[in-house]
Design a protein around this motif. Structure first.
Motif, mmCIF file in Angstrom:
data_model
loop_
_atom_site.group_PDB
_atom_site.id
_atom_site.type_symbol
_atom_site.label_atom_id
_atom_site.label_comp_id
_atom_site.label_asym_id
_atom_site.label_seq_id
_atom_site.Cartn_x
_atom_site.Cartn_y
_atom_site.Cartn_z
ATOM 1 N N GLN A 17 42.145 37.907 24.673
ATOM 2 C CA GLN A 17 41.349 36.637 25.055
ATOM 3 C C GLN A 17 40.016 36.901 25.560
ATOM 4 O OE1 GLN A 17 43.002 33.677 24.365
ATOM 5 N NE2 GLN A 17 44.620 35.324 23.573
ATOM 6 N N GLY A 18 39.710 38.074 25.824
ATOM 7 C CA GLY A 18 38.144 38.407 26.246
ATOM 8 C C GLY A 18 38.094 38.150 27.761
ATOM 9 N N ILE A 19 39.090 38.020 28.625
ATOM 10 C CA ILE A 19 39.190 37.753 30.036
ATOM 11 C C ILE A 19 39.218 39.435 30.573
ATOM 12 C CG2 ILE A 19 40.306 37.007 31.930
ATOM 13 C CD1 ILE A 19 41.626 34.872 29.932
ATOM 14 N N ASP A 20 38.200 39.539 31.526
ATOM 15 C CA ASP A 20 37.999 40.984 31.785
ATOM 16 C C ASP A 20 38.330 41.081 33.643
ATOM 17 O OD1 ASP A 20 35.665 39.580 32.980
ATOM 18 O OD2 ASP A 20 34.275 40.959 32.278
ATOM 19 N N GLN A 21 38.709 40.021 34.346
ATOM 20 C CA GLN A 21 39.017 40.085 35.630
ATOM 21 C C GLN A 21 39.957 38.971 35.752
ATOM 22 O OE1 GLN A 21 35.478 39.279 37.278
ATOM 23 N NE2 GLN A 21 34.932 37.393 36.705
ATOM 24 N N PHE A 22 40.875 39.164 36.785
ATOM 25 C CA PHE A 22 41.874 38.147 37.349
ATOM 26 C C PHE A 22 41.924 38.300 38.922
ATOM 27 C CE2 PHE A 22 44.116 42.527 36.622
ATOM 28 C CZ PHE A 22 45.008 42.468 37.530
ATOM 29 N N CYS A 23 42.742 37.507 39.597
ATOM 30 C CA CYS A 23 42.998 37.626 40.907
ATOM 31 C C CYS A 23 44.417 37.538 41.405
ATOM 32 C CB CYS A 23 42.095 36.564 41.625
ATOM 33 S SG CYS A 23 42.118 34.902 41.221
ATOM 34 N N LEU A 24 44.864 37.669 42.363
ATOM 35 C CA LEU A 24 46.204 37.289 42.627
ATOM 36 C C LEU A 24 46.401 37.182 44.118
ATOM 37 C CD1 LEU A 24 48.725 40.370 42.711
ATOM 38 C CD2 LEU A 24 46.499 40.330 41.909
ATOM 39 N N ASP A 25 47.096 36.573 44.945
ATOM 40 C CA ASP A 25 47.501 36.483 46.031
ATOM 41 C C ASP A 25 48.959 36.412 46.662
ATOM 42 O OD1 ASP A 25 48.274 33.851 45.169
ATOM 43 O OD2 ASP A 25 47.403 32.795 46.950
ATOM 44 N N SER A 26 49.115 36.873 48.038
ATOM 45 C CA SER A 26 50.366 36.819 48.627
ATOM 46 C C SER A 26 50.179 36.694 49.841
ATOM 47 C CB SER A 26 51.029 38.094 48.400
ATOM 48 O OG SER A 26 52.497 38.266 48.859
ATOM 49 N N GLY A 27 51.276 36.028 50.542
ATOM 50 C CA GLY A 27 51.404 36.060 51.992
ATOM 51 C C GLY A 27 52.609 36.495 52.543
ATOM 52 N N TYR A 28 53.558 36.793 51.451
ATOM 53 C CA TYR A 28 54.742 37.450 51.785
ATOM 54 C C TYR A 28 54.561 39.223 52.052
ATOM 55 C CZ TYR A 28 56.252 33.486 49.766
ATOM 56 O OH TYR A 28 56.537 32.038 49.548
ATOM 57 N N LYS A 29 55.070 39.741 53.273
ATOM 58 C CA LYS A 29 54.992 41.022 53.437
ATOM 59 C C LYS A 29 55.567 41.739 52.469
ATOM 60 C CE LYS A 29 54.441 39.972 58.240
ATOM 61 N NZ LYS A 29 54.488 40.255 59.765
ATOM 62 N N SER B 202 52.730 34.674 35.039
ATOM 63 C CA SER B 202 51.931 33.687 34.578
ATOM 64 C C SER B 202 50.484 34.106 34.822
ATOM 65 C CB SER B 202 52.256 32.190 35.054
ATOM 66 O OG SER B 202 51.711 32.372 36.474
ATOM 67 N N PHE B 203 49.555 33.318 34.159
ATOM 68 C CA PHE B 203 48.079 33.208 34.167
ATOM 69 C C PHE B 203 47.704 31.924 34.123
ATOM 70 C CE2 PHE B 203 43.578 33.762 32.888
ATOM 71 C CZ PHE B 203 43.371 34.771 33.786
ATOM 72 N N ALA B 204 47.032 31.449 35.248
ATOM 73 C CA ALA B 204 46.547 30.043 35.135
ATOM 74 C C ALA B 204 45.257 30.248 36.260
ATOM 75 C CB ALA B 204 47.579 29.319 35.964
ATOM 76 N N PRO B 205 44.377 28.980 36.153
ATOM 77 C CA PRO B 205 43.508 28.759 37.097
ATOM 78 C C PRO B 205 43.682 29.244 38.733
ATOM 79 C CG PRO B 205 43.330 27.021 35.541
ATOM 80 C CD PRO B 205 44.688 27.720 35.495
ATOM 81 N N CYS B 206 42.860 29.760 39.198
ATOM 82 C CA CYS B 206 43.289 30.308 40.709
ATOM 83 C C CYS B 206 43.469 29.005 41.661
ATOM 84 C CB CYS B 206 42.147 31.045 41.336
ATOM 85 S SG CYS B 206 40.747 30.239 41.841
ATOM 86 N N GLY B 207 44.777 29.203 42.267
ATOM 87 C CA GLY B 207 45.060 28.305 43.183
ATOM 88 C C GLY B 207 44.537 28.005 44.389
ATOM 89 N N GLU C 291 44.271 33.330 37.796
ATOM 90 C CA GLU C 291 45.201 34.216 38.707
ATOM 91 C C GLU C 291 46.467 34.460 38.013
ATOM 92 O OE1 GLU C 291 48.070 32.426 42.503
ATOM 93 O OE2 GLU C 291 46.467 31.207 41.732
ATOM 94 N N LEU C 292 46.746 35.695 38.233
ATOM 95 C CA LEU C 292 48.195 36.337 37.917
ATOM 96 C C LEU C 292 49.148 35.797 39.087
ATOM 97 C CD1 LEU C 292 48.814 40.179 37.259
ATOM 98 C CD2 LEU C 292 50.097 38.728 38.977
ATOM 99 N N GLY C 293 50.030 35.163 38.470
ATOM 100 C CA GLY C 293 51.204 34.538 39.415
ATOM 101 C C GLY C 293 52.526 34.585 38.781
ATOM 102 N N SER C 294 53.303 33.819 39.540
ATOM 103 C CA SER C 294 54.588 33.774 39.107
ATOM 104 C C SER C 294 55.401 34.753 38.801
ATOM 105 C CB SER C 294 54.863 32.493 38.057
ATOM 106 O OG SER C 294 54.270 31.496 38.455
ATOM 107 N N LEU C 295 55.100 36.131 39.323
ATOM 108 C CA LEU C 295 55.497 37.146 38.929
ATOM 109 C C LEU C 295 57.005 37.309 39.728
ATOM 110 C CD1 LEU C 295 55.765 39.952 37.476
ATOM 111 C CD2 LEU C 295 54.411 41.099 39.084
#
Length: 148
Positions: A94-106, A43-48, A64-68
């Motif tokens: 869509q003209g979007i040139d950056q994204f973020c993602l996060d993880s707390g799982y090792k 998914s792609f959505a506003p950052c969490g 945010e790139l998420g739900s992978l």
């Protein structure tokens, strides 16, 4: 930990359901299917909130790139990479040139370090002692042109 997992599952269900009506949603979902069965999502959505918290609100305007998620029996077969590639193509259109993602799982962090490099932020003890929460900030073009 089971409560956290259940909350995450419920949150993802709500996001997926909301994304089915694009007029009311700012979330974009893709699914990977093999032989008619869904084997992965992204998914792609506003950052969490975790990204906002870890970065001191520095990435609030970055999606945010998420739900992978890829079913265990299909992991290691390129499904996740294909989902990322398709999402990058969509973002570029869509003209979007950056994204973020996060993880707390090792386990996921190990994969993201290989795929996305060193994190933008790493917050020690975020989830408790000896836990690190990582946030990546990336350029779409790096994943379109094959720089990464």
């Amino acid at each position: 930990m089971q409560d956290d997992i259940q909350k995450e599952v419920e949150n993802k269900k709500q996001m997926a359901n909301a994304s089915l009506n694009p007029v009311n949603s700012d979330t974009y979902f893709l699914v990977a299917k093999i032989a008619g069965a869904v084997v992965g999502t992204i998914s792609f959505a506003p950052c969490g909130e975790d990204i906002r918290s870890c970065t001191g609100n520095q990435l609030n305007d970055v999606g945010e790139l998420g739900s992978l998620y890829v079913l265990p029996s299909y992991q290691g077969q390129g499904v996740g990479s294909a989902l990322i590639k398709e999402l990058m193509a969509y973002l570029r259109k869509q003209g979007i040139d950056q994204f973020c993602l996060d993880s707390g799982y090792k386990r996921a962090q190990t994969r993201w370090l290989r795929k996305f490099g060193e994190p933008y932020k790493a917050v020690k003890d975020y989830w408790g002692p000896d836990s690190v929460h990582m946030v990546w900030f990336c350029k779409v073009s790096d994943y379109i042109t094959g720089k990464r």
